[in-house]
Scaffold this motif. Sequence first.
Motif, short mmCIF file in Angstrom:
data_model
loop_
_atom_site.label_atom_id
_atom_site.label_comp_id
_atom_site.label_asym_id
_atom_site.label_seq_id
_atom_site.Cartn_x
_atom_site.Cartn_y
_atom_site.Cartn_z
N THR A 1 7.96 0.96 1.56
CA THR A 1 8.46 0.60 2.90
C THR A 1 9.97 0.82 2.90
O THR A 1 10.59 1.01 1.85
CB THR A 1 8.18 -0.89 3.21
OG1 THR A 1 8.82 -1.68 2.20
CG2 THR A 1 6.70 -1.18 3.24
N GLY B 1 2.96 -5.86 8.06
CA GLY B 1 1.66 -5.19 8.23
C GLY B 1 0.62 -6.00 8.97
O GLY B 1 -0.55 -5.61 8.97
N GLY C 1 0.78 -1.24 0.00
CA GLY C 1 0.00 0.00 0.00
C GLY C 1 0.81 1.28 0.00
O GLY C 1 0.29 2.34 -0.32
N GLN D 1 1.02 -0.96 5.16
CA GLN D 1 -0.38 -0.58 5.42
C GLN D 1 -1.29 -1.80 5.36
O GLN D 1 -2.24 -1.92 6.11
CB GLN D 1 -0.84 0.45 4.39
CG GLN D 1 -0.23 1.81 4.61
CD GLN D 1 -0.65 2.82 3.54
OE1 GLN D 1 -1.26 2.45 2.53
NE2 GLN D 1 -0.30 4.06 3.75
N HIS D 2 -1.01 -2.69 4.39
CA HIS D 2 -1.83 -3.90 4.22
C HIS D 2 -0.92 -5.13 4.21
O HIS D 2 0.11 -5.11 3.55
CB HIS D 2 -2.57 -3.88 2.88
CG HIS D 2 -3.27 -2.59 2.63
ND1 HIS D 2 -4.36 -2.19 3.37
CD2 HIS D 2 -3.02 -1.60 1.74
CE1 HIS D 2 -4.76 -1.01 2.95
NE2 HIS D 2 -3.96 -0.62 1.97
#
Length: 249
Positions: free
Chosen positions: A136, A203, A133, A179-180
């Motif tokens: 990173t 995540g 998402g 995020q996901h």
Amino acid sequence: MVYQKLFSDAGFGEKKLALLIDPDKQDPKQLILLAKNARRAQVDYLLVGGSLLHRDTFRETVQCLKKETEIPVLLFPGSAWQICPDADALLFLSLISGRNADLLIGQQVQAAPLLHQTSMEVLSTGYMLVDGGAPTTASYISQTAPIPANKPEIAVATALAGKYLGMQLLYLDAGSGAQHPVPAAMIRTVKKEVGLPLLVGGGIRTAEQALQTARAGADIVVIGTVIEQDPEQLSSLTQAVHSALHYAG
Ligand code: 1GP
């Protein structure tokens, strides 16, 4: 032998939890508490490493964990210098989702002579970054594009290439703090088509996400950030992963 146990547990459908410890984020006192917490929560593996470390505490972190627990310590190195012979095994990662030659084979060539002088178990691991998402640290530092989350067929092709190259393990990683998490559909397809023992992380923040990750086919669910933020969650996450035993699809 770490691999024999890991392979046979995966064969029996036993699901395991690995706690990722970032050596930067723990002082010695916190580390001892974390080790106690991990023992109490029945964590199965401790992973140590990171794609960007700011402090030179890698070795003392591994040594402290070995002293404080019986839990196998696996190195998860971001580069060739993250080696400590006191660990039980090292994930010999090749970033097969990327096209950065240094992380496909360069760092491995630098690490190999050092590993040759130790008796540490070396586990060849096809490491795949998956889009979680947002960029990173792992995707930024590795300068690689992650596999799109909605393209399980790319993950399968990559994982099969890793298998044919002789890799013993696969690791699908959305990256620390993603995020996901890696989507269940991708995990399920990779596990079904490739069959190698599979680590999945990045995540995962809740017991439900950990459970779904294990049920989808992860043999080892890797958890890091959420425990840095809320150590009390460790038991419920471990229980959730262990409860997915024998779950088939
Ligand atoms: C990262 O898979 C690990 O390499 C763990 O990720 O810190 O998001 O749990 P989190």
